[in-house]
Every structure is written in structure tokens, then in C-alpha cells.
Motif scaffolding. Structure first.
Motif, PDB file in Angstrom:
ATOM      1  N   GLY A  34      29.816  28.041  70.142  1.00 17.20           N
ATOM      2  CA  GLY A  34      31.207  28.398  70.354  1.00 17.20           C
ATOM      3  C   GLY A  34      31.357  29.754  71.020  1.00 17.20           C
ATOM      4  N   ILE A  35      32.557  30.048  71.466  1.00 13.81           N
ATOM      5  CA  ILE A  35      32.886  31.403  71.901  1.00 13.81           C
ATOM      6  C   ILE A  35      34.113  31.854  71.123  1.00 13.81           C
ATOM      7  CG2 ILE A  35      31.999  30.928  74.232  1.00 13.81           C
ATOM      8  CD1 ILE A  35      34.939  31.214  75.197  1.00 13.81           C
ATOM      9  N   ALA A  36      34.153  33.130  70.836  1.00 19.56           N
ATOM     10  CA  ALA A  36      35.282  33.697  70.091  1.00 19.56           C
ATOM     11  C   ALA A  36      36.177  34.489  71.035  1.00 19.56           C
ATOM     12  CB  ALA A  36      34.780  34.600  68.972  1.00 19.56           C
ATOM     13  N   VAL A  37      37.462  34.380  70.832  1.00 23.78           N
ATOM     14  CA  VAL A  37      38.455  35.185  71.546  1.00 23.78           C
ATOM     15  C   VAL A  37      39.298  35.890  70.498  1.00 23.78           C
ATOM     16  CG1 VAL A  37      40.509  35.148  72.999  1.00 23.78           C
ATOM     17  CG2 VAL A  37      38.543  33.744  73.615  1.00 23.78           C
ATOM     18  N   MET A  38      39.394  37.207  70.609  1.00 22.20           N
ATOM     19  CA  MET A  38      40.215  37.985  69.683  1.00 22.20           C
ATOM     20  C   MET A  38      41.277  38.743  70.463  1.00 22.20           C
ATOM     21  SD  MET A  38      37.329  39.735  67.251  1.00 22.20           S
ATOM     22  CE  MET A  38      35.775  38.876  66.969  1.00 22.20           C
ATOM     23  N   LEU A  39      42.462  38.794  69.930  1.00 20.13           N
ATOM     24  CA  LEU A  39      43.506  39.676  70.448  1.00 20.13           C
ATOM     25  C   LEU A  39      43.740  40.765  69.412  1.00 20.13           C
ATOM     26  CD1 LEU A  39      46.221  37.503  72.234  1.00 20.13           C
ATOM     27  CD2 LEU A  39      44.629  39.121  73.241  1.00 20.13           C
ATOM     28  N   ILE A  40      43.596  42.013  69.849  1.00 20.96           N
ATOM     29  CA  ILE A  40      43.708  43.172  68.970  1.00 20.96           C
ATOM     30  C   ILE A  40      44.960  43.943  69.385  1.00 20.96           C
ATOM     31  CG2 ILE A  40      42.539  45.266  68.174  1.00 20.96           C
ATOM     32  CD1 ILE A  40      39.947  43.889  69.452  1.00 20.96           C
ATOM     33  N   GLN A  92      47.694  46.044  73.530  1.00 26.28           N
ATOM     34  CA  GLN A  92      46.955  44.839  73.162  1.00 26.28           C
ATOM     35  C   GLN A  92      45.703  44.666  74.014  1.00 26.28           C
ATOM     36  OE1 GLN A  92      48.359  40.579  73.875  1.00 26.28           O
ATOM     37  NE2 GLN A  92      48.938  40.881  71.727  1.00 26.28           N
ATOM     38  N   PHE A  93      44.602  44.325  73.332  1.00 22.01           N
ATOM     39  CA  PHE A  93      43.318  44.104  73.989  1.00 22.01           C
ATOM     40  C   PHE A  93      42.806  42.710  73.654  1.00 22.01           C
ATOM     41  CE2 PHE A  93      43.821  48.561  73.142  1.00 22.01           C
ATOM     42  CZ  PHE A  93      43.437  49.167  74.327  1.00 22.01           C
ATOM     43  N   ALA A  94      42.092  42.113  74.601  1.00 14.52           N
ATOM     44  CA  ALA A  94      41.436  40.833  74.368  1.00 14.52           C
ATOM     45  C   ALA A  94      39.932  41.038  74.398  1.00 14.52           C
ATOM     46  CB  ALA A  94      41.844  39.816  75.430  1.00 14.52           C
ATOM     47  N   LEU A  95      39.244  40.457  73.415  1.00 15.80           N
ATOM     48  CA  LEU A  95      37.789  40.531  73.325  1.00 15.80           C
ATOM     49  C   LEU A  95      37.229  39.119  73.379  1.00 15.80           C
ATOM     50  CD1 LEU A  95      35.010  41.796  72.673  1.00 15.80           C
ATOM     51  CD2 LEU A  95      35.661  41.763  70.256  1.00 15.80           C
ATOM     52  N   LEU A  96      36.310  38.890  74.309  1.00 16.73           N
ATOM     53  CA  LEU A  96      35.661  37.589  74.453  1.00 16.73           C
ATOM     54  C   LEU A  96      34.195  37.731  74.074  1.00 16.73           C
ATOM     55  CD1 LEU A  96      36.174  34.948  77.153  1.00 16.73           C
ATOM     56  CD2 LEU A  96      33.837  35.686  76.665  1.00 16.73           C
ATOM     57  N   SER A  97      33.735  36.895  73.117  1.00 20.35           N
ATOM     58  CA  SER A  97      32.359  36.976  72.612  1.00 20.35           C
ATOM     59  C   SER A  97      31.703  35.607  72.664  1.00 20.35           C
ATOM     60  CB  SER A  97      32.344  37.494  71.170  1.00 20.35           C
ATOM     61  OG  SER A  97      32.894  38.787  71.085  1.00 20.35           O
ATOM     62  N   LEU A 130      36.402  45.721  62.418  1.00 22.95           N
ATOM     63  CA  LEU A 130      37.239  46.475  63.356  1.00 22.95           C
ATOM     64  C   LEU A 130      38.521  46.944  62.684  1.00 22.95           C
ATOM     65  CD1 LEU A 130      37.204  44.687  66.848  1.00 22.95           C
ATOM     66  CD2 LEU A 130      36.367  46.971  66.293  1.00 22.95           C
ATOM     67  N   ARG A 131      39.190  46.009  62.008  1.00 27.77           N
ATOM     68  CA  ARG A 131      40.455  46.362  61.344  1.00 27.77           C
ATOM     69  C   ARG A 131      40.241  47.495  60.350  1.00 27.77           C
ATOM     70  NH1 ARG A 131      42.810  46.604  57.007  1.00 27.77           N
ATOM     71  NH2 ARG A 131      40.868  45.994  55.960  1.00 27.77           N
ATOM     72  N   SER A 132      39.161  47.427  59.590  1.00 29.58           N
ATOM     73  CA  SER A 132      38.872  48.458  58.604  1.00 29.58           C
ATOM     74  C   SER A 132      38.581  49.803  59.270  1.00 29.58           C
ATOM     75  CB  SER A 132      37.674  48.023  57.755  1.00 29.58           C
ATOM     76  OG  SER A 132      37.337  49.010  56.807  1.00 29.58           O
ATOM     77  N   ILE A 149      44.798  41.540  64.214  1.00 35.63           N
ATOM     78  CA  ILE A 149      43.854  40.828  65.071  1.00 35.63           C
ATOM     79  C   ILE A 149      44.018  39.325  64.881  1.00 35.63           C
ATOM     80  CG2 ILE A 149      41.430  40.510  65.697  1.00 35.63           C
ATOM     81  CD1 ILE A 149      40.843  43.254  64.524  1.00 35.63           C
ATOM     82  N   GLY A 150      44.185  38.617  65.988  1.00 35.46           N
ATOM     83  CA  GLY A 150      44.200  37.156  65.980  1.00 35.46           C
ATOM     84  C   GLY A 150      42.874  36.635  66.508  1.00 35.46           C
ATOM     85  N   VAL A 151      42.252  35.704  65.768  1.00 41.06           N
ATOM     86  CA  VAL A 151      40.926  35.187  66.128  1.00 41.06           C
ATOM     87  C   VAL A 151      41.023  33.699  66.447  1.00 41.06           C
ATOM     88  CG1 VAL A 151      38.543  34.835  65.368  1.00 41.06           C
ATOM     89  CG2 VAL A 151      39.804  36.867  64.619  1.00 41.06           C
ATOM     90  N   ALA A 152      40.495  33.335  67.610  1.00 45.00           N
ATOM     91  CA  ALA A 152      40.347  31.920  67.971  1.00 45.00           C
ATOM     92  C   ALA A 152      38.887  31.678  68.302  1.00 45.00           C
ATOM     93  CB  ALA A 152      41.226  31.565  69.171  1.00 45.00           C
ATOM     94  N   ASN A 153      38.402  30.474  67.996  1.00 47.11           N
ATOM     95  CA  ASN A 153      37.008  30.144  68.277  1.00 47.11           C
ATOM     96  C   ASN A 153      36.937  28.711  68.768  1.00 47.11           C
ATOM     97  OD1 ASN A 153      34.095  29.310  67.709  1.00 47.11           O
ATOM     98  ND2 ASN A 153      34.031  31.489  67.165  1.00 47.11           N
TER      99      ASN A 153
END
Length: 395
Positions: A178-184, A229-234, A249-251, A271-275
Motif C-alpha cells: 500500500g501507499i499512505a497519504v496524510m494531510l497535516i 496544510q501539507f500532504a505527505l505521500l509514503s 508527528l501530532r505528539s 492529521i487525516g490518514v488514507a491508505n
């Protein structure tokens, strides 16, 4: 301001100890200062101290005066030194000296004894200008070298993130990962803006950017989607790992304290996480939309939290599922060592960890794996009646 973790550093060059002490007192808490007694010593300091952001120099000094120091700076072959802001400080309002200083490339000319407010305003504006010019120059260098990543911020463009993400999705489908997408997203933006102003908020966002980019892997990408807002793709990361990273990250943001003048500023993020492993291998833009919706849900829940497919992510959820993943490797080692009883005691957790693999095998090979029976055993309905003796496979 200490948003970037350190104060801007200025070099104060004056042969009067009292003048130096007065300047250092005025800038204390806003700048870190290095002091030298004449132009020659100041020049040597510039060559060995790359942290200096600005030079504040007197004119009349032994060995090398302020004009001579300014000429050396502007003619230096070292770009870092040549581009430094230089402010001339003089004991009188000599118009001829002012004209000469500006002609030689000085960025400012101020009189000794001026108020600390005016001095700080001059230094603040010149340091910000210098930092902006440095970042712009690095960005131009990155463009010239066709690098998709800004060397100063570590960010990529949104277009590149989505393009790179589509490639990562295709690779994930081939590898069945899978790949993860986060919006921070920074919480309480309007409140911060109203209380501290745009410049301070921009510095806060810059600090958050550095915190994110310092914690990611080489294969990850971060882009800025809005002012807050930032997007992180992993690529190649499972749901549990992506949620665990988001919680860390949140902590980290929650613990961050930013000092501005006499005030301490605390910030939080949602943070919203999608995978793709649980939200589908559609498109990166669809995963971004899912993560955006989860940010909205997080704000409705009060902010300063992480939201994923199952709702608000709690540390306990991550710990339980992480243990399941780890238990598979441990179980294999115990089986090889002959500790069958210890493995059997943890079979429900092991089956839960392996269930996605069982489902994939059945969907591809249609070999008759008893998926429903395995699920019942995992949840305990078969665990007390016959154990695994009734489960058969046709592999």
C-alpha cells in the motif's frame, strides 16, 4: 524569534566596549551576537563563522575601518559573505559618510544612541530579507538542476507529488502493498493570524515544514497544499505504520513551544490518514480527498488528533495491531524451536495479522481456504471448541 530553533546571529564590530555592550543589551532575546573590536577581526570572524546573518559595524576603528570591511565583504569571492546585509553605525549624522557607505553597498546607516525599537526593526527587516533571498537563490539552483525538491524547505510541488504518487500506486499494486497519504493541517489558523500576524504564522508554518521533512524517508514526498496544510505521500507502508507515524508527528507538534518576544506559542495539528490498502487503489487525488475528509472529521472532534479509516486513531489501537504484525515473525521462530503450545495460544492474533494474506491467496488461487472459519476462530467463536483441528486446507 526562535521559530527555527535558533536566533539570527549578528556580528557587532566596534572598538568601543561600551557601544558593543549597549547594542548587545538592545538585541538580547531577539538576536544572538558575536562581537569583535575592529574591522580586521570582524573580517576574520566572517570567514570562519558561517552562522552570521548580518554585520553591524562602526566606521572609525584601528587596523581596518568600517568602509574597508564593507569593501572586503562586497568584493568577497565567497557568495555567503558577499551577500550578507551590512549596517553602518556612526557617531554622527554625517551625510557624506552615509552616501559613501550606501555607494559601497551598505544596506543601512544608523546613528549611535538610536532607540532600541528602531535598531531592532532595522535588523529584523534586513535579516528576513536576507533569508528570503537565500531561499530564492536555492530554489533557482534547484530549478536549474531540474530537481523536483526545493533544497531549502524540502517540499515538492503538488503536481509532482501526485505524479510520483501514481507511479508509487502502480508499484504498490504490483507488489501487493500500500501507499499512505496524510494531510497535516495547522489548527486554529485564524486565531493565530489575528493574535500574532501573518509574518509570525508564516514562520510557524516554516518550522512545521522542517519538522515534517526531517522525519520522513528518502522515498517519501511532502508538498504544501495551502497556507496551513501539507500532504505527505509514503510508498510501501501499511495502515498501522502510517497511523503510528501520524501519532508521533501530532505528539511532536503538541510538545513544540515557539518563543516570540515575551510570549510562548503552542500549536497543534490535525492529521487525516488514507491508505490504498484499505481505501482502494484508485488515484492519488482520491486518496487526498479521503484524507481531506478525515481532517474535517478530526476538526469536528476538536482537532489535535489523527483520523483514519476506522475513526479517531488512539495509541492503544496502534499498539494492539503492531503486536499482531510482530507476532507472526515471533511465532515462526517459536515453531522452528518446537514451542508449538506457545504459538497455539496466540493463534487468533496471528490469524488476524495474516488474514489479508489469506484473502489475497484465495482471491488469486481459489484454493478453498476456509476464510469464514478462520475469521470465526480469530474472533473467538471457534477458539474454545476443537481449536484448529477442524480447519482443513486444500493447498
Amino acid at each position: 524569534m526562535t521559530v527555527d530553533g535558533k536566533l539570527p546571529r549578528i556580528l557587532v564590530v566596534d572598538d568601543s566596549r561600551m557601544v558593543r555592550a549597549s547594542i548587545l543589551k538592545s538585541v538580547r532575546g531577539r538576536f544572538e551576537a558575536r562581537e569583535e573590536v575592529d574591522g580586521e577581526a570582524g573580517w576574520e570572524a566572517l570567514l570562519v563563522d558561517p552562522a552570521i546573518d548580518l554585520v553591524l559595524t562602526d566606521i572609525g576603528m584601528p587596523r581596518l575601518d568600517g568602509f574597508g570591511l564593507l569593501e572586503r565583504i562586497r568584493s568577497s569571492k565567497v557568495a555567503r559573505v558577499r551577500g550578507l546585509p551590512v549596517v553602518i553605525i556612526s557617531g554622527d549624522e554625517d551625510e557624506h559618510a552615509r552616501e559613501r557607505a550606501l555607494a559601497l553597498g551598505a544596506n543601512g546607516f544608523i546613528a549611535k544612541g538610536m532607540g532600541s525599537v528602531e535598531l531592532l526593526a532595522t535588523l529584523d527587516s534586513l535579516v528576513r530579507l536576507s533569508q528570503t533571498q537565500t531561499e530564492l537563490e536555492r530554489s533557482r539552483e534547484a530549478l536549474a538542476s531540474n530537481s523536483p525538491k526545493d533544497p531549502e524547505s524540502g517540499l515538492v510541488s503538488r503536481a509532482y507529488l501526485e505524479h510520483h504518487g501514481e507511479q508509487a500506486l502502480a508499484e504498490a499494486q504490483r507488489r501487493q502493498t500500500g501507499i499512505a497519504v496524510m494531510l497535516i493541517e495547522l489548527d486554529d489558523y485564524e486565531t493565530l493570524l489575528g493574535r500574532h500576524g501573518l509574518h509570525v504564522v508564516q514562520l510557524i508554518v516554516r518550522r512545521l515544514t522542517k519538522m515534517v521533512t526531517a522525519r520522513i524517508r528518502t522515498e517519501d514526498s511532502v508538498s504544501q497544499h495551502s497556507a496551513t496544510q501539507f500532504a505527505l505521500l509514503s510508498p510501501g507502508i501499511d495502515v498501522v505504520s502510517s497511523c503510528a507515524f501520524a501519532l508521533r508527528l501530532r505528539s511532536s507538534f503538541e510538545k513544540l513551544v515557539l518563543a516570540y518576544r515575551e510570549e510562548h506559542i503552542r500549536v497543534t495539528v490535525t492529521i487525516g490518514v488514507a491508505n490504498s490498502a484499505v481505501d482502494g487503489h484508485g488515484k492519488v487525488s482520491e486518496l487526498l480527498d479521503i484524507a481531506q475528509e478525515r481532517v474535517r472529521q478530526g476538526h469536528e472532534a476538536g482537532g489535535n488528533c489523527v483520523f483514519a479509516d476506522h475513526g479517531k486513531v488512539e495509541p492503544g489501537w496502534v499498539e494492539r495491531h503492531a503486536k499482531r504484525i510482530c507476532s507472526v515473525d515471533a511465532a515462526l521462530r517459536q515453531l522452528r524451536a518446537g514451542a508449538i503450545g506457545e504459538v497455539e495460544a496466540r493463534l487468533p492474533d496471528i490469524i488476524g495479522a495474516l488474514m489479508p494474506l489469506f484473502e489475497l491467496i484465495e482471491s488469486r488461487l481459489h484454493c478453498g481456504l476456509p476464510i469464514e472459519q478462520l475469521e470465526r476462530y480469530q474472533h473467538g467463536s471457534d477458539a474454545g471448541s476443537g481449536g484448529m483441528d477442524g480447519i482443513q486446507t486444500t493447498i
